[in-house]
Design an enzyme around this catalytic site. Structure first.
Site, mmCIF file in Angstrom:
data_model
loop_
_atom_site.group_PDB
_atom_site.id
_atom_site.type_symbol
_atom_site.label_atom_id
_atom_site.label_comp_id
_atom_site.label_asym_id
_atom_site.label_seq_id
_atom_site.Cartn_x
_atom_site.Cartn_y
_atom_site.Cartn_z
ATOM 1 N N CYS A 188 -6.026 -9.810 3.471
ATOM 2 C CA CYS A 188 -7.226 -8.989 3.293
ATOM 3 C C CYS A 188 -8.496 -9.817 3.478
ATOM 4 O O CYS A 188 -9.103 -9.789 4.539
ATOM 5 C CB CYS A 188 -7.220 -8.329 1.917
ATOM 6 S SG CYS A 188 -5.938 -7.085 1.712
ATOM 7 N N VAL A 197 0.827 -1.212 0.000
ATOM 8 C CA VAL A 197 0.000 0.000 0.000
ATOM 9 C C VAL A 197 0.858 1.258 0.000
ATOM 10 O O VAL A 197 0.674 2.170 -0.805
ATOM 11 C CB VAL A 197 -0.951 0.008 1.211
ATOM 12 C CG1 VAL A 197 -1.780 1.288 1.236
ATOM 13 C CG2 VAL A 197 -1.858 -1.212 1.195
ATOM 14 N N THR A 215 -6.733 -1.212 7.095
ATOM 15 C CA THR A 215 -8.087 -1.721 7.315
ATOM 16 C C THR A 215 -8.326 -1.942 8.807
ATOM 17 O O THR A 215 -7.538 -2.600 9.476
ATOM 18 C CB THR A 215 -8.298 -3.051 6.578
ATOM 19 O OG1 THR A 215 -8.027 -2.852 5.187
ATOM 20 C CG2 THR A 215 -9.721 -3.558 6.754
ATOM 21 N N ARG A 235 1.964 -14.515 3.082
ATOM 22 C CA ARG A 235 1.258 -14.245 4.345
ATOM 23 C C ARG A 235 -0.126 -14.903 4.363
ATOM 24 O O ARG A 235 -0.912 -14.752 3.436
ATOM 25 C CB ARG A 235 1.104 -12.732 4.557
ATOM 26 C CG ARG A 235 2.381 -12.048 4.999
ATOM 27 C CD ARG A 235 2.171 -10.570 5.208
ATOM 28 N NE ARG A 235 1.913 -9.879 3.954
ATOM 29 C CZ ARG A 235 1.600 -8.591 3.865
ATOM 30 N NH1 ARG A 235 1.482 -7.854 4.963
ATOM 31 N NH2 ARG A 235 1.401 -8.029 2.698
ATOM 32 N N ARG A 240 14.272 -3.603 3.759
ATOM 33 C CA ARG A 240 13.285 -3.107 2.809
ATOM 34 C C ARG A 240 13.709 -1.751 2.252
ATOM 35 O O ARG A 240 13.669 -1.518 1.039
ATOM 36 C CB ARG A 240 11.917 -3.004 3.484
ATOM 37 C CG ARG A 240 10.806 -2.363 2.661
ATOM 38 C CD ARG A 240 10.447 -3.184 1.448
ATOM 39 N NE ARG A 240 9.187 -2.731 0.839
ATOM 40 C CZ ARG A 240 8.801 -3.083 -0.374
ATOM 41 N NH1 ARG A 240 9.545 -3.885 -1.110
ATOM 42 N NH2 ARG A 240 7.647 -2.639 -0.844
ATOM 43 N N THR A 296 -2.620 -4.598 9.429
ATOM 44 C CA THR A 296 -3.548 -4.820 10.544
ATOM 45 C C THR A 296 -3.960 -6.293 10.524
ATOM 46 O O THR A 296 -5.000 -6.650 9.969
ATOM 47 C CB THR A 296 -4.789 -3.904 10.437
ATOM 48 O OG1 THR A 296 -5.253 -3.893 9.068
ATOM 49 C CG2 THR A 296 -4.470 -2.490 10.851
ATOM 50 N N ASP A 326 10.011 2.980 6.700
ATOM 51 C CA ASP A 326 9.695 1.600 7.043
ATOM 52 C C ASP A 326 10.653 1.133 8.128
ATOM 53 O O ASP A 326 11.840 1.510 8.134
ATOM 54 C CB ASP A 326 9.817 0.693 5.813
ATOM 55 C CG ASP A 326 9.061 -0.612 5.992
ATOM 56 O OD1 ASP A 326 7.948 -0.728 5.445
ATOM 57 O OD2 ASP A 326 9.581 -1.515 6.689
#
Length: 429
Positions: free
Chosen positions: A259, A15, A119, A330, A38, A84, A33
């Site tokens: 998600c 995102v 989210t 994930r 990363r 989240t 980050d």
């Protein structure tokens, strides 16, 4: 809109990274980050998620990648895009969101705006995040600083629906902030925006997007289970039904990722908190959570029918990521198939052209093998519809699956007739 906008993006995943790149075309942007690796990769033009090209990472003079939170101190707009997840009990884990709010709160100044994209359940921004911002900054909400919520709509692996051509929901803590947030996103979202009535409405709208998909997939998964017991090919049934104009074309399969397989628990958590048990949503979750073991049991049943002893059978699993053409592992539900087959002491080979070999080993304790290592197995299960699998020719499939062996096509990549001239027993879920 404010003059001299300086944006800080907190979290550079699926995102945050595209947001940072798009906003840097118009404003000064700091992308932060926690992962030094990363940040180092991005500075060198490498995105492990395979979503962003090198030239887009190194071309902007307005974009700074960093792992030192102090670099965001001069920003006046903070956009938080951290994960989240849920814990092992499927309870929302807001620790990353709280930590990000604490970090931002330490640098919050008079007139600054904090926008959340992660989210959450309806109410979380103002109930959980705002008090942290107030405490850390010693500023008052909607007096000294302001908040917005503009939920992400990123679809990993999807090259068609990008941040710029997908309508964006926006919201703000008051009318002035709502307009500011909306105007800000209009700069980068060419498809337009949808200003929600409130932050809470925007939060609710986001979470039900994935709840709806989860419930619809659960329905077709349950139908597929029923049709299998009736001896029917579920895809044949769905294609027939789809000839009606209002039948929605969902397909059975595994529901993992961060998600669809997670977000429903945020809404059910809040619903339970206010005294309502969300039966349909939770039932859908139970069905989808059970698909991995169900598919493994199908494989075991099919092997038994062909006089192949599942104990010590050789099985190949193709695909370990949570979805096609994406390296993300994930919450992958393929692991449930792996563990169920391991109970039968099956010798299992796992291959995936997209997944990172080291990450799979570290996280899932599985050693990935190359496709050429898969030869004459008793059962091969295509779990993920990577494009690479669709290009494999018949002779190669014949080399991978043994005589009278079984191929379980979880994602129905191939037609029933595709393997008709081989000794491969092809079964779709």
């Amino acid at each position: 809109m404010k003059k001299d906008i300086k944006i800080a993006i907190i979290g550079l995943g699926y995102v945050g990274l595209p947001l940072a790149i798009e906003f840097s075309k118009y404003f000064k942007v700091v992308g932060f980050d926690l992962s030094k690796k990363r940040v180092g990769d991005l500075k060198n033009g490498f995105d492990i998620n395979k979503e962003t090209k090198k030239e887009n990472l190194i071309s902007s003079k307005n974009l700074l990648f960093c792992s030192d939170i102090g670099n965001v101190s001069n920003s006046n707009v903070f956009i938080i895009t951290v994960p989240t997840p849920v814990d092992i009990h499927n309870i929302p884990d807001l620790a990353p969101l709280k930590l990000a709010s604490e970090m931002v709160g330490n640098f919050l100044k008079e007139g600054d705006t904090v926008i959340y994209e992660s989210t959450v359940y309806p109410g979380a921004t103002e109930e959980i995040c705002v008090p942290i911002l107030e405490k850390k900054s010693n500023l008052k909400y909607n007096i000294n600083f302001f908040c917005g919520y503009s939920p992400e709509r990123i679809n990993p692996g999807d090259k068609k629906h990008s941040i710029t051509n997908t309508v964006k929901i926006t919201s703000g803590s008051n009318s002035k902030t709502s307009k500011f947030v909306d105007d800000l996103y209009k700069k980068i979202v060419k498809a337009g925006t949808h200003p929600a009535a409130s932050i809470c409405v925007a939060e609710a709208a986001k979470v039900i997007e994935n709840v709806q998909r989860d419930v619809n997939i659960a329905l077709v998964n349950e139908l597929a289970i029923i049709f299998n017991k009736l001896g029917l090919d579920s895809i044949d049934v769905f294609k027939a039904a789809e000839t009606k104009w209002n039948f929605m074309p969902f397909r059975p399969g595994l529901v993992g990722g961060h998600c669809i397989g997670v977000d429903p628990y945020y809404l059910t958590h809040k619903a339970t908190e206010v005294g309502y048990k969300p039966d349909v949503i939770l039932a859908g979750r139970r069905i989808n959570e059970g698909m991995g073991p169900y598919i493994a049991n199908i494989a075991i049943s099919e092997m038994t029918k062909k006089n192949i002893n599942p104990i010590d059978a050789t099985v190949a699993i193709m695909g370990i990521t949570f979805k096609e053409n994406c390296p993300d592992i994930r919450n992958t539900k393929v692991i449930d198939i792996f563990h169920r087959l391991k109970e039968f002491k099956s010798k299992i080979f796992v291959s995936d052209p997209w997944a990172d070999k080291k990450e799979v080993k570290n996280v899932l304790e599985i050693d990935l093998v190359k496709l050429e290592k898969i030869k004459k197995v008793d059962c091969l299960i295509i779990c993920v519809a990577h494009d690479e699998y669709k290009k494999i020719d018949i002779d190669s499939w014949g080399n991978m699956v043994g005589d009278n062996g079984i191929l379980i096509d979880v994602k129905s990549i191939f037609r029933k007739s595709h393997f008709s001239r081989t000794n491969i027993n092809h079964k779709r879920i």
